[in-house]
Motif scaffolding. Sequence first.
Motif, PDB file in Angstrom:
ATOM      1  N   GLY A  68      -7.497  -0.840  16.862  1.00 18.99           N
ATOM      2  CA  GLY A  68      -6.734  -1.883  17.541  1.00 18.99           C
ATOM      3  C   GLY A  68      -5.927  -1.342  18.703  1.00 18.99           C
ATOM      4  N   SER A 101      -2.905  -7.766  23.326  1.00 20.46           N
ATOM      5  CA  SER A 101      -2.648  -8.467  22.061  1.00 20.46           C
ATOM      6  C   SER A 101      -3.184  -7.663  20.873  1.00 20.46           C
ATOM      7  CB  SER A 101      -3.263  -9.867  22.076  1.00 20.46           C
ATOM      8  OG  SER A 101      -4.676  -9.815  22.176  1.00 20.46           O
ATOM      9  N   TRP A 102      -4.251  -6.899  21.084  1.00 19.29           N
ATOM     10  CA  TRP A 102      -4.799  -6.075  20.012  1.00 19.29           C
ATOM     11  C   TRP A 102      -3.834  -4.969  19.623  1.00 19.29           C
ATOM     12  CZ3 TRP A 102      -9.718  -6.116  17.537  1.00 19.29           C
ATOM     13  CH2 TRP A 102     -10.517  -7.199  17.893  1.00 19.29           C
ATOM     14  N   TRP A 137      -0.775  -6.413  17.668  1.00 24.27           N
ATOM     15  CA  TRP A 137      -1.057  -6.655  16.243  1.00 24.27           C
ATOM     16  C   TRP A 137      -1.274  -5.346  15.489  1.00 24.27           C
ATOM     17  CZ3 TRP A 137       0.268 -10.627  13.595  1.00 24.27           C
ATOM     18  CH2 TRP A 137       0.400 -11.871  14.217  1.00 24.27           C
ATOM     19  N   ILE A 168       2.046  -3.901  14.655  1.00 26.36           N
ATOM     20  CA  ILE A 168       2.663  -4.584  13.515  1.00 26.36           C
ATOM     21  C   ILE A 168       2.072  -4.056  12.205  1.00 26.36           C
ATOM     22  CG2 ILE A 168       2.822  -6.806  12.296  1.00 26.36           C
ATOM     23  CD1 ILE A 168       3.176  -8.096  15.093  1.00 26.36           C
ATOM     24  N   GLY A 169       0.753  -3.918  12.162  1.00 32.48           N
ATOM     25  CA  GLY A 169       0.098  -3.396  10.958  1.00 32.48           C
ATOM     26  C   GLY A 169       0.519  -1.979  10.641  1.00 32.48           C
ATOM     27  N   ALA A 195       5.434  -2.962  19.121  1.00 26.64           N
ATOM     28  CA  ALA A 195       5.245  -4.385  18.800  1.00 26.64           C
ATOM     29  C   ALA A 195       6.234  -5.247  19.587  1.00 26.64           C
ATOM     30  CB  ALA A 195       5.397  -4.610  17.296  1.00 26.64           C
ATOM     31  N   LEU A 238       1.241 -11.397  21.541  1.00 29.99           N
ATOM     32  CA  LEU A 238       0.729 -11.655  20.200  1.00 29.99           C
ATOM     33  C   LEU A 238      -0.073 -12.949  20.102  1.00 29.99           C
ATOM     34  CD1 LEU A 238       3.794 -10.550  18.061  1.00 29.99           C
ATOM     35  CD2 LEU A 238       1.536  -9.464  18.100  1.00 29.99           C
ATOM     36  N   PHE A 289      -4.069 -13.215  20.974  1.00 28.68           N
ATOM     37  CA  PHE A 289      -5.107 -12.575  20.159  1.00 28.68           C
ATOM     38  C   PHE A 289      -6.209 -13.577  19.844  1.00 28.68           C
ATOM     39  CE2 PHE A 289      -6.916 -11.054  16.172  1.00 28.68           C
ATOM     40  CZ  PHE A 289      -7.137  -9.725  16.469  1.00 28.68           C
ATOM     41  N   PRO A 290      -7.466 -13.208  19.915  1.00 28.11           N
ATOM     42  CA  PRO A 290      -8.036 -11.875  20.111  1.00 28.11           C
ATOM     43  C   PRO A 290      -8.346 -11.541  21.556  1.00 28.11           C
ATOM     44  CG  PRO A 290      -9.787 -13.323  19.406  1.00 28.11           C
ATOM     45  CD  PRO A 290      -8.503 -14.141  19.481  1.00 28.11           C
TER      46      PRO A 290
END
Length: 122
Positions: A57, A66-67, A70, A73-74, A110, A117, A120-121
Amino acid sequence: MAIMAIVIEILLAVAFLFSGFTKVAGVKMQVDSFNKLGLPQWFRVLTGLLQLVGVAGLVVGFWTTSWSAWAAIGIGFIMVCAVIAHLRAKDSFGQVVPALVLAILAIVLAILQGSDLGDFPN
């Protein structure tokens, strides 16, 4: 993309590429670490795979932010959980610091890319 975000993205990608591969490969240091934390070995492999997904990502995020937002965040979630696991195991502050620093970097990334955000995608 701001230069600070790019630098953080590169640092996270390199760190988690190494960390993810060593977890999936079952490097002794990682096996011992998960044993010390009281976590099962299947969770080590899952964590490593999730870290590698995060790296993917981040890499895609060089072109589509946006990738990376995210992914950050993960990765941030994984590292906050790692900090909690180290604290529960009563590890020293020095043992908690790497996870804490990576969590902070992921959270900063992030925040820097948070406006993307919703894209996405794409």
